[in-house]
Design a protein around this motif. Structure first.
Motif, PDB file in Angstrom:
ATOM      1  N   TRP A  26      23.671   5.571  -9.140  1.00 55.76           N
ATOM      2  CA  TRP A  26      24.372   4.541  -8.387  1.00 55.76           C
ATOM      3  C   TRP A  26      25.496   5.241  -7.648  1.00 55.76           C
ATOM      4  O   TRP A  26      26.385   5.814  -8.267  1.00 55.76           O
ATOM      5  N   ALA A  40      27.153   0.638  -1.433  1.00 55.10           N
ATOM      6  CA  ALA A  40      26.603   1.390  -2.558  1.00 55.10           C
ATOM      7  C   ALA A  40      25.114   1.593  -2.349  1.00 55.10           C
ATOM      8  O   ALA A  40      24.470   0.841  -1.622  1.00 55.10           O
ATOM      9  N   PHE A  97      21.560   2.542  -4.792  1.00 54.20           N
ATOM     10  CA  PHE A  97      21.021   2.666  -6.149  1.00 54.20           C
ATOM     11  C   PHE A  97      19.587   3.108  -6.036  1.00 54.20           C
ATOM     12  O   PHE A  97      18.829   2.619  -5.198  1.00 54.20           O
ATOM     13  N   ASN A 128      30.056   8.158  -8.331  1.00 54.56           N
ATOM     14  CA  ASN A 128      28.682   7.911  -8.761  1.00 54.56           C
ATOM     15  C   ASN A 128      28.626   7.643 -10.248  1.00 54.56           C
ATOM     16  O   ASN A 128      29.506   8.036 -11.012  1.00 54.56           O
TER      17      ASN A 128
END
Length: 114
Positions: A35, A64, A66, A96
């Motif tokens: 992430w 962000a 993922f 992260n």
């Protein structure tokens, strides 16, 4: 800037623990997922790119990304090779979180083949 790389260690979690592995990481397994958080805007450059799937993620403060690093079988997913492009103007700050194998064994699907 980061050269193209994978976030996995490419060693099975069921194998022997390496002697050079830091004590606080022993037995935690591989990095199942990543992430990546963008903490600021960048004027020019700095995108995160995934060359194997022709994908580019621009740097946007508060954004962000993922992704899962491993296939259900535990093998590295080749689509996850990524790199950080050079920042041309400004600076890039990211945070992260790596989600690791240990403690996840009851949360992963049992089927080892997609």
């Amino acid at each position: 800037m980061y050269n193209p790389h994978y976030d996995t260690f490419e060693k099975p979690s069921w194998g022997p623990i390496s002697e050079d592995e830091p004590d606080d990481l022993k037995g935690t397994g591989d990095r199942i997922a990543t992430w990546l958080f963008y903490l600021n805007d960048v004027k020019v450059g700095g995108a995160t790119v995934f060359p194997n799937i022709n994908t580019r993620i621009p740097v946007i403060q508060g954004g962000a990304a993922f992704w899962y690093n491993l296939l259900p079988s535990g093998v590295t997913d080749n689509r996850t090779m990524h790199a950080g492009c050079p920042v041309v103007i400004g600076s890039k700050w990211v945070g992260n979180k790596w989600i690791r194998e240990a403690g996840q064994m009851f949360h992963r699907p049992c089927d080892l083949q997609p």
